[in-house]
Design a protein around this motif. Structure first.
Motif, mmCIF file in Angstrom:
data_model
loop_
_atom_site.group_PDB
_atom_site.id
_atom_site.type_symbol
_atom_site.label_atom_id
_atom_site.label_comp_id
_atom_site.label_asym_id
_atom_site.label_seq_id
_atom_site.Cartn_x
_atom_site.Cartn_y
_atom_site.Cartn_z
ATOM 1 N N MET A 48 -18.331 -1.794 0.934
ATOM 2 C CA MET A 48 -17.908 -2.356 -0.341
ATOM 3 C C MET A 48 -18.628 -3.658 -0.661
ATOM 4 S SD MET A 48 -13.823 -1.664 -0.550
ATOM 5 C CE MET A 48 -13.796 -2.093 -2.283
ATOM 6 N N HIS A 49 -18.720 -3.957 -1.958
ATOM 7 C CA HIS A 49 -19.255 -5.239 -2.415
ATOM 8 C C HIS A 49 -18.331 -5.786 -3.507
ATOM 9 C CE1 HIS A 49 -20.706 -3.008 -5.910
ATOM 10 N NE2 HIS A 49 -21.366 -2.195 -5.098
ATOM 11 N N MET A 50 -18.623 -6.951 -4.016
ATOM 12 C CA MET A 50 -17.719 -7.602 -4.959
ATOM 13 C C MET A 50 -17.591 -6.854 -6.279
ATOM 14 S SD MET A 50 -16.208 -9.909 -3.442
ATOM 15 C CE MET A 50 -15.301 -10.455 -4.895
ATOM 16 N N GLY A 51 -18.616 -6.074 -6.639
ATOM 17 C CA GLY A 51 -18.500 -5.255 -7.846
ATOM 18 C C GLY A 51 -17.374 -4.245 -7.721
ATOM 19 N N HIS A 52 -17.235 -3.658 -6.524
ATOM 20 C CA HIS A 52 -16.112 -2.753 -6.279
ATOM 21 C C HIS A 52 -14.782 -3.487 -6.451
ATOM 22 C CE1 HIS A 52 -19.138 -0.406 -3.780
ATOM 23 N NE2 HIS A 52 -18.643 0.511 -4.577
ATOM 24 N N MET A 53 -14.675 -4.658 -5.838
ATOM 25 C CA MET A 53 -13.408 -5.382 -5.855
ATOM 26 C C MET A 53 -12.993 -5.749 -7.271
ATOM 27 S SD MET A 53 -12.909 -5.041 -2.792
ATOM 28 C CE MET A 53 -11.254 -5.697 -2.926
ATOM 29 N N ARG A 54 -13.957 -6.127 -8.083
ATOM 30 C CA ARG A 54 -13.653 -6.465 -9.478
ATOM 31 C C ARG A 54 -13.075 -5.244 -10.195
ATOM 32 N NH1 ARG A 54 -16.327 -5.800 -14.345
ATOM 33 N NH2 ARG A 54 -15.956 -7.411 -15.927
ATOM 34 N N ASN A 55 -13.716 -4.101 -10.021
ATOM 35 C CA ASN A 55 -13.276 -2.874 -10.691
ATOM 36 C C ASN A 55 -11.862 -2.479 -10.272
ATOM 37 O OD1 ASN A 55 -13.944 -0.378 -12.281
ATOM 38 N ND2 ASN A 55 -13.577 0.556 -10.292
ATOM 39 N N TYR A 56 -11.599 -2.473 -8.972
ATOM 40 C CA TYR A 56 -10.308 -1.980 -8.489
ATOM 41 C C TYR A 56 -9.194 -3.007 -8.661
ATOM 42 C CZ TYR A 56 -13.480 1.528 -6.927
ATOM 43 O OH TYR A 56 -14.459 2.491 -6.936
ATOM 44 N N ALA A 57 -9.547 -4.292 -8.725
ATOM 45 C CA ALA A 57 -8.533 -5.310 -9.015
ATOM 46 C C ALA A 57 -8.015 -5.143 -10.443
ATOM 47 C CB ALA A 57 -9.108 -6.708 -8.819
ATOM 48 N N ILE A 58 -8.909 -4.851 -11.384
ATOM 49 C CA ILE A 58 -8.504 -4.650 -12.781
ATOM 50 C C ILE A 58 -7.565 -3.449 -12.889
ATOM 51 C CG2 ILE A 58 -9.337 -4.021 -15.077
ATOM 52 C CD1 ILE A 58 -11.908 -5.604 -14.413
ATOM 53 N N GLY A 59 -7.934 -2.337 -12.250
ATOM 54 C CA GLY A 59 -7.084 -1.148 -12.287
ATOM 55 C C GLY A 59 -5.731 -1.396 -11.657
ATOM 56 N N ASP A 60 -5.715 -2.172 -10.570
ATOM 57 C CA ASP A 60 -4.450 -2.444 -9.888
ATOM 58 C C ASP A 60 -3.525 -3.305 -10.744
ATOM 59 O OD1 ASP A 60 -3.062 -1.974 -7.320
ATOM 60 O OD2 ASP A 60 -3.009 -4.167 -7.265
ATOM 61 N N VAL A 61 -4.093 -4.234 -11.485
ATOM 62 C CA VAL A 61 -3.274 -5.049 -12.397
ATOM 63 C C VAL A 61 -2.594 -4.160 -13.430
ATOM 64 C CG1 VAL A 61 -3.371 -6.781 -14.238
ATOM 65 C CG2 VAL A 61 -4.575 -7.182 -12.093
ATOM 66 N N VAL A 62 -3.349 -3.217 -13.995
ATOM 67 C CA VAL A 62 -2.775 -2.295 -14.989
ATOM 68 C C VAL A 62 -1.637 -1.491 -14.365
ATOM 69 C CG1 VAL A 62 -3.242 -0.287 -16.447
ATOM 70 C CG2 VAL A 62 -4.924 -2.131 -16.301
ATOM 71 N N ALA A 63 -1.875 -0.945 -13.170
ATOM 72 C CA ALA A 63 -0.852 -0.133 -12.502
ATOM 73 C C ALA A 63 0.416 -0.948 -12.237
ATOM 74 C CB ALA A 63 -1.409 0.430 -11.197
ATOM 75 N N ARG A 64 0.270 -2.175 -11.772
ATOM 76 C CA ARG A 64 1.427 -3.009 -11.437
ATOM 77 C C ARG A 64 2.208 -3.416 -12.690
ATOM 78 N NH1 ARG A 64 1.718 -5.342 -6.317
ATOM 79 N NH2 ARG A 64 0.066 -4.664 -4.889
ATOM 80 N N VAL A 65 1.495 -3.758 -13.758
ATOM 81 C CA VAL A 65 2.172 -4.140 -14.999
ATOM 82 C C VAL A 65 2.980 -2.966 -15.543
ATOM 83 C CG1 VAL A 65 1.803 -4.774 -17.418
ATOM 84 C CG2 VAL A 65 0.567 -5.982 -15.619
ATOM 85 N N LYS A 66 2.371 -1.779 -15.563
ATOM 86 C CA LYS A 66 3.078 -0.598 -16.065
ATOM 87 C C LYS A 66 4.277 -0.268 -15.187
ATOM 88 C CE LYS A 66 0.687 0.452 -19.695
ATOM 89 N NZ LYS A 66 1.316 0.471 -21.040
ATOM 90 N N ARG A 67 4.133 -0.455 -13.871
ATOM 91 C CA ARG A 67 5.240 -0.196 -12.953
ATOM 92 C C ARG A 67 6.408 -1.158 -13.244
ATOM 93 N NH1 ARG A 67 2.265 -0.342 -8.781
ATOM 94 N NH2 ARG A 67 1.699 1.858 -8.587
ATOM 95 N N MET A 68 6.090 -2.424 -13.478
ATOM 96 C CA MET A 68 7.124 -3.419 -13.780
ATOM 97 C C MET A 68 7.783 -3.175 -15.123
ATOM 98 S SD MET A 68 5.715 -7.052 -12.243
ATOM 99 C CE MET A 68 4.119 -7.006 -13.032
ATOM 100 N N ARG A 69 7.107 -2.477 -16.014
ATOM 101 C CA ARG A 69 7.671 -2.164 -17.323
ATOM 102 C C ARG A 69 8.436 -0.854 -17.335
ATOM 103 N NH1 ARG A 69 2.822 -4.101 -21.521
ATOM 104 N NH2 ARG A 69 3.128 -6.352 -21.180
ATOM 105 N N GLY A 70 8.654 -0.294 -16.154
ATOM 106 C CA GLY A 70 9.522 0.875 -16.060
ATOM 107 C C GLY A 70 8.846 2.221 -16.052
ATOM 108 N N TYR A 71 7.511 2.249 -16.002
ATOM 109 C CA TYR A 71 6.800 3.531 -15.972
ATOM 110 C C TYR A 71 6.784 4.095 -14.552
ATOM 111 C CZ TYR A 71 4.906 2.842 -20.688
ATOM 112 O OH TYR A 71 4.761 2.682 -22.041
#
Length: 304
Positions: free
Chosen positions: A59-82
């Protein structure tokens, strides 16, 4: 929040202790199975899938940037009841993996699986909210057997066919490159000293054009929810045009079939003065070998 800091000599917080705090909460999340997704009709569903990484290296930092963004979306949606499904997998099948293995003098299976293990260790260490039970790897026979099954079904229905097409070919990678992988005026993105060749090879195609009308109609369902520019890009990519096909006979040359053209303005066809063929049009070679074309052929080839 007290657990996220320690007390220094002056009585204030001395900083964040990631080794202690993150390990503790990741353990709690795993024990509580908070990221595992089961069917729950009482909640709205949400699916988060980032582009699967290609484990030809680590892995390199480009990977981490991509997957951090996706994880934020997943966590926000989870907290909103999805009810969020957030899986992870590995795009691990193809010649680049074999080439990387050859370069590192390792069997492709060993090289790829070692990289996958390293990817997974890092992703787990970062605490990304994946349901790891749903992990897939495209180089696993249990996965690609279904690719083969789908391909055979498409072949049976006339949706898979072979024809020749011109491609970008890297003689060092021994594989085809996308246009975006040809850089610096014609060199391979992996080997910047290797000039990419243009080759015409026979290859497999999937007849997605059979679904053009359905794809265009379904784009209407995305209006108001997708950006207009993205919908326009998809529509332009499908590129459906209303028009007519017209065949022009070739005068003065025997054994040459008519040249077929497409026009969206059939009403102006009687004003046509010339037909221009691309240098690589299949008819161009035939015309160059007939009549005066024999004299033109060397000069034209030089210009190409």
């Amino acid at each position: 929040m007290e657990e996220q800091s320690t007390t220094g000599a002056g009585g204030g917080p001395s900083g964040y202790d990631p080794q202690r705090v993150e390990a503790k909460w990741q353990k709690r999340w795993a024990e509580a199975r908070v990221f595992e997704t089961e069917a729950d009709p009482s909640k709205p569903k949400y699916y988060v899938l980032e582009m699967l990484p290609y484990p030809s290296g680590t892995m390199h930092m480009g990977h981490m940037r991509n997957y951090a963004i996706g994880d934020v979306v997943a966590r926000v949606k989870r907290m909103r009841g999805y009810n969020v499904l957030h899986p992870m997998g590995w795009d691990a099948f193809g010649l680049p993996a074999e080439n990387a293995a050859i370069k590192n003098k390792t069997h492709p299976q060993i090289w790829t699986n070692n990289n996958i293990a390293q990817f997974q260790r890092v992703l787990r260490r970062f605490g990304f909210s994946y349901d790891w039970r749903r992990e897939i790897s495209t180089c696993d026979p249990e996965y690609y057997r279904w690719n083969q099954w789908f391909f055979l079904r498409m072949l049976e229905r006339g949706l898979a066919y072979r024809k020749k097409s011109r491609v970008n070919w890297c003689p060092k990678c021994c594989t085809v490159l996308a246009n975006e992988q040809v850089i610096n005026g014609g060199y391979c993105w992996r080997h910047e000293d290797t000039l990419v060749e243009s080759r015409e090879i026979e290859q497999w195609f999937l007849k997605t054009t059979a679904y053009s009308d359905q794809l265009l109609d379904d784009l209407k369902q995305l209006e108001g929810t997708w950006p207009e520019r993205v919908i326009a890009m998809q529509s332009n990519w499908i590129g459906k045009s209303q028009g007519a096909k017209v065949k022009f006979a070739v005068a003065g040359v025997k054994g040459i079939e008519p040249i077929e053209i497409f026009t969206t303005r059939i009403d102006t066809i009687y004003g046509a003065t010339a037909i221009i063929l691309a240098p690589r049009h299949p008819m161009a070679d035939k015309l160059l070998t007939a009549g005066k074309g024999k004299k033109l052929r060397p000069e034209i080839k030089t210009k190409l």
